[in-house]
Design an enzyme around this catalytic site. Sequence first.
Site, PDB file in Angstrom:
ATOM      1  N   HIS A 174      49.166  59.344  56.587  1.00 30.45           N
ATOM      2  CA  HIS A 174      50.112  59.559  57.693  1.00 30.45           C
ATOM      3  C   HIS A 174      49.464  60.504  58.706  1.00 30.45           C
ATOM      4  O   HIS A 174      48.709  61.399  58.327  1.00 30.45           O
ATOM      5  CB  HIS A 174      51.419  60.153  57.142  1.00 30.45           C
ATOM      6  CG  HIS A 174      52.506  60.204  58.179  1.00 30.45           C
ATOM      7  ND1 HIS A 174      52.572  61.185  59.119  1.00 30.45           N
ATOM      8  CD2 HIS A 174      53.543  59.360  58.440  1.00 30.45           C
ATOM      9  CE1 HIS A 174      53.615  60.962  59.915  1.00 30.45           C
ATOM     10  NE2 HIS A 174      54.218  59.853  59.523  1.00 30.45           N
ATOM     11  N   GLU A 209      50.897  53.634  63.879  1.00 27.35           N
ATOM     12  CA  GLU A 209      51.793  54.661  64.418  1.00 27.35           C
ATOM     13  C   GLU A 209      51.056  55.491  65.467  1.00 27.35           C
ATOM     14  O   GLU A 209      50.277  56.382  65.102  1.00 27.35           O
ATOM     15  CB  GLU A 209      52.255  55.601  63.300  1.00 27.35           C
ATOM     16  CG  GLU A 209      52.993  54.913  62.194  1.00 27.35           C
ATOM     17  CD  GLU A 209      53.871  55.913  61.442  1.00 27.35           C
ATOM     18  OE1 GLU A 209      55.084  55.719  61.448  1.00 27.35           O
ATOM     19  OE2 GLU A 209      53.332  56.884  60.890  1.00 27.35           O
ATOM     20  N   GLY A 222      58.231  60.922  66.141  1.00 26.81           N
ATOM     21  CA  GLY A 222      59.187  62.030  66.208  1.00 26.81           C
ATOM     22  C   GLY A 222      59.374  62.582  67.608  1.00 26.81           C
ATOM     23  O   GLY A 222      59.941  63.655  67.794  1.00 26.81           O
ATOM     24  N   SER A 226      59.216  56.444  66.519  1.00 23.03           N
ATOM     25  CA  SER A 226      60.503  56.392  67.227  1.00 23.03           C
ATOM     26  C   SER A 226      61.174  55.018  67.186  1.00 23.03           C
ATOM     27  O   SER A 226      61.774  54.575  68.169  1.00 23.03           O
ATOM     28  CB  SER A 226      60.351  56.888  68.663  1.00 23.03           C
ATOM     29  OG  SER A 226      59.912  58.241  68.664  1.00 23.03           O
ATOM     30  N   GLY A 267      62.674  59.490  61.635  1.00 23.16           N
ATOM     31  CA  GLY A 267      63.950  60.127  61.964  1.00 23.16           C
ATOM     32  C   GLY A 267      65.171  59.247  61.716  1.00 23.16           C
ATOM     33  O   GLY A 267      66.160  59.690  61.123  1.00 23.16           O
TER      34      GLY A 267
HETATM   35  P1  PGA Z   1      59.791  58.686  63.717  1.00 17.19           P
HETATM   36  O1  PGA Z   1      58.718  59.006  62.557  1.00 17.19           O
HETATM   37  O2  PGA Z   1      60.372  57.341  63.400  1.00 17.19           O
HETATM   38  O3  PGA Z   1      60.764  59.799  63.627  1.00 17.19           O
HETATM   39  O4  PGA Z   1      59.012  58.678  64.999  1.00 17.19           O
HETATM   40  C1  PGA Z   1      57.789  58.075  62.153  1.00 17.19           C
HETATM   41  C2  PGA Z   1      56.968  58.663  61.069  1.00 17.19           C
HETATM   42  O5  PGA Z   1      57.237  59.794  60.617  1.00 17.19           O
HETATM   43  O6  PGA Z   1      56.017  58.037  60.613  1.00 17.19           O
END
Ligand code: PGA
Length: 240
Positions: free
Chosen positions: A84, A156, A162, A202, A224
């Site tokens: 990650h 990602e 986030g 997101s 989230g």
């Molecule tokens: P998010 O997080 O959906 O809040 O952007 C994604 C992640 O933590 O991999």
Amino acid sequence: MNMTLTEAKELVQGIYYSLKFPGQVDVVVAPPFTALAQVSQIAKDTYIDLAAQNLHEEDQGAFTGEVSGRFIKDAGANYVIIGHSERRQYFNETNELIAKKISAALRHELKPIVCVGETLEERETDSHFAVVEDQITGAIKSFNEAELGHLVLAYEPVWAIGTGKVASIEQIDEIHRHARSVLAGVFTKSFAEKVRIQYGGSVKPDNAKEILSLEHVDGALVGGASLKPHDFVTIIKAAQ
Ligand code: PGA
């Protein structure tokens, strides 16, 4: 680093009570290590599968404070998230370490969910295609196709995690196509077609359907919005 044991149990129950049949969608939740064993007791009678958020590359021994694939499997998980962006960024995880972690996951029959994605600076300097290619190649090149039969890749973009900033549909589409062709380049086209490529960053109830409709987006890695059963279930329904 979200959710106590009680909260994680409530989340899994909440998902299951709000949605009894996920259809063709595979649903996986990734609670903290401390909640895995007990959440797996609840999840085992449902369609919900479990992932750990990280693992150590060794199986056991003098690595105080670390958790191995052996323990994760023992706790009832079938998947593990590897590399990650927060691990890459705050814990200095390199492509080499990530390959070792994938190897550890495979030794314990854990399906690896391997995260790749560029930082904002890399996107702004137009190196995102090369960065993602390097991350994918570094992760998989020391294995063979058969070993990676259950590989899940999660793209990602770090700047979208986030932050509420979601990549545009065009940006997601072009990089997922690129990821698929990198996979095909390392092994074969048929291998590349079997790998699930998820988008993360997101993903929310109101954008999930459009993102998940893209040809090369096979799923979502939700941060989230996965913390609220209602939002997460809405995303599962979008996937359906
Ligand atoms: P998010 O997080 O959906 O809040 O952007 C994604 C992640 O933590 O991999």
